[in-house]
Design an enzyme around this catalytic site. Sequence first.
Site, short mmCIF file in Angstrom:
data_model
loop_
_atom_site.label_atom_id
_atom_site.label_comp_id
_atom_site.label_asym_id
_atom_site.label_seq_id
_atom_site.Cartn_x
_atom_site.Cartn_y
_atom_site.Cartn_z
N GLU A 62 0.83 -1.20 0.00
CA GLU A 62 0.00 0.00 0.00
C GLU A 62 0.87 1.26 0.00
O GLU A 62 1.83 1.37 0.77
CB GLU A 62 -0.88 -0.04 1.25
CG GLU A 62 -1.79 1.13 1.46
CD GLU A 62 -2.61 1.01 2.74
OE1 GLU A 62 -3.56 1.78 2.91
OE2 GLU A 62 -2.28 0.13 3.57
N LYS A 74 -9.07 2.61 -2.08
CA LYS A 74 -9.40 1.95 -0.82
C LYS A 74 -10.82 2.33 -0.40
O LYS A 74 -11.23 3.49 -0.48
CB LYS A 74 -8.38 2.38 0.25
CG LYS A 74 -8.42 1.60 1.55
CD LYS A 74 -7.23 2.01 2.40
CE LYS A 74 -7.12 1.19 3.69
NZ LYS A 74 -5.88 1.54 4.42
N CYS A 111 -5.55 -3.14 2.25
CA CYS A 111 -5.29 -3.23 3.69
C CYS A 111 -6.56 -3.34 4.53
O CYS A 111 -7.14 -4.41 4.65
CB CYS A 111 -4.45 -2.04 4.14
SG CYS A 111 -3.63 -2.32 5.74
#
Length: 640
Positions: free
Chosen positions: A46, A115, A170
């Site tokens: 990330e 994300k 994540c």
Amino acid sequence: MRDGFITVAVATPEVTVADCVHNAQATAALIQEAAARGVKVLVFPELGLTAYTCSDLFLQPTLLRGAEAALGTVLEATRGKDLVAAVGLPVAVGGCLYNCAALCQDGRILGLVPKVHIPNYSEFYEKRHFTPAPADVQTVTLCGQAVPMGAKLLFPCREVPELVLGVEICEDLWVPDPPSNHLALAGATVLLNLSASNEILGKASYRRQLVAGQSARLSAAYLYACAGDGESTTDLVFSGHDLIAENGTILAEQRYETGLLITEIDVQKLDQERRRMGNVAEGCPGYTSLPFSLTMVETQLTRPVAPQPFVPDDPQHRAATCEEILHLAAQGLRKRLQHTHAATAVLGLSGGLDSTLALLITARAFDLLGRDHKDILVVTMPCFGTTDRTLQNALTLARELGAEIRTIPIGETVQSHFRDIGQSMEDHDVTFENGQARERTQVLMDLANKRGGMVVGTGDLSELALGWATYNGDHMSMYGVNASIPKTLVRHLVDYAAQESRDAALTSVLRDILDTPVSPELLPPEDGQIAQKTEDLVGPYTLHDFFLYYAIRWAFPPAKVYRLARYALGQQFDDETILRWLQTFYRRFFAQQFKRSCLPDGPKVGSASLSPRGDWRMPSDAVWALWRAELDSLTAREAI
């Protein structure tokens, strides 16, 4: 890529915080190495082009321009490379900043995936900088390219239909309803996670369970790349915990290392499991597909393939598995004995592995019921092929377990029967063999009737697959405790019992049984020794259990089963031997289905079963022409 094997990698480069030029070069170097090693799908951490720990520097336009320039360097690194690389960077769109994964191939950006879930608790303050992914797919301009951006993007491979990439970042995995759930429902088979999960005590174990569990729930591969060396340690430590999982199994893992973690995933296996279970078949609307292409090349295998897939490699895990299987089988028999109010359990004991295991399970079932082992009636029935070694082992085993013992020689009865049907004692054909097996079953059934008991079967899963049982002979019982236990596992279960026993005499006899050749003992001995060895006739059970696992449990085609057998067992068996017994396996499996269509009840204890009421339904008159044609086309030149 033949047979669905795809070489994949996750990578943790050594980054420098906010030094986009350095980070781009480190990423480009790993792309170069991955391409040279045949990697087709590559995942980086990330925000890896800036480093995750830039904090308020993410609000600096200078850093954002540097990240875009770094992506340009990465795109050039992918040019001419036959792979897809997912890299992380911040992307400004309008008045928002998104934490994105950019999927790059051959100099172009396939798509941007922002994300979805932005953490803002404990050590995480991402909402200070980033906005959650927008609801709809939109087109943005990045590195001079018009690029689709959205959380609902899928990336299917044209050449390998089973390879469909989906991306989350994540925290997306750590929430109650991860985006990967919906990506899988929409068709993604390989899930990529660009992560910067920091390390604290106990988190690595939880992370490992999370990745493995998600891959299992979704029947997917999960590629997890984590930030590591070079991230700021002002408040946190990052371990670079990289993981590659497939359908619940961790295939590869590294921590506190930089560089590539490479293995192969099997997308055909994942596709087959989804079709078998139907758990991701409903689909999920609203997703955009962005196809990509890969050159079809041969994938060299490096991933672990267990030579005995039913038997755990790790001794501690194997012991726990053996204990659980013995308990499950005993619980099944306990319930049946209790339900039928059986006064006794009647069991034919030969001194071989299968009947030994059945007796051990029966003894456990009686322990669970709180009943005396004297209510177990063990019957030995010596005949033309019985050796003194196996007979004495049977008697000793029954005696040490405290069972009632009856020895009933059946030779005269069988000879009388042979005279009735005109069978010569000199003709050792199938009638000579099966007549003995059926007489033994008749004795057991009649004793069970006489004593108000039930006959406990001894045949195992491997014998059922090969049809290595006499129809209405040892093929039949009132409850088959070994029905889903393959031969290779039978051996380990008996060995486990020997290790756990505190009775020296019991341990000794179990060890001798383990050393005895597997045999039905239906032909006369030679010089007092067993003349009829099963594996000389039908082939090694190590091979047949391997074939059973992959050909039936996973429904792999013959060519793929052969390839995996050569890879896993090539040091033990040559190619000609493997292929010969693979042909035998398929031939017998198809020809002997009629025996499996009328099996007695028995407990399923593992992932494979051939019960006609459970895992396996097949017409007894099915032909194996298609499988035979594929087998006939195989040669030793097939690549591993």
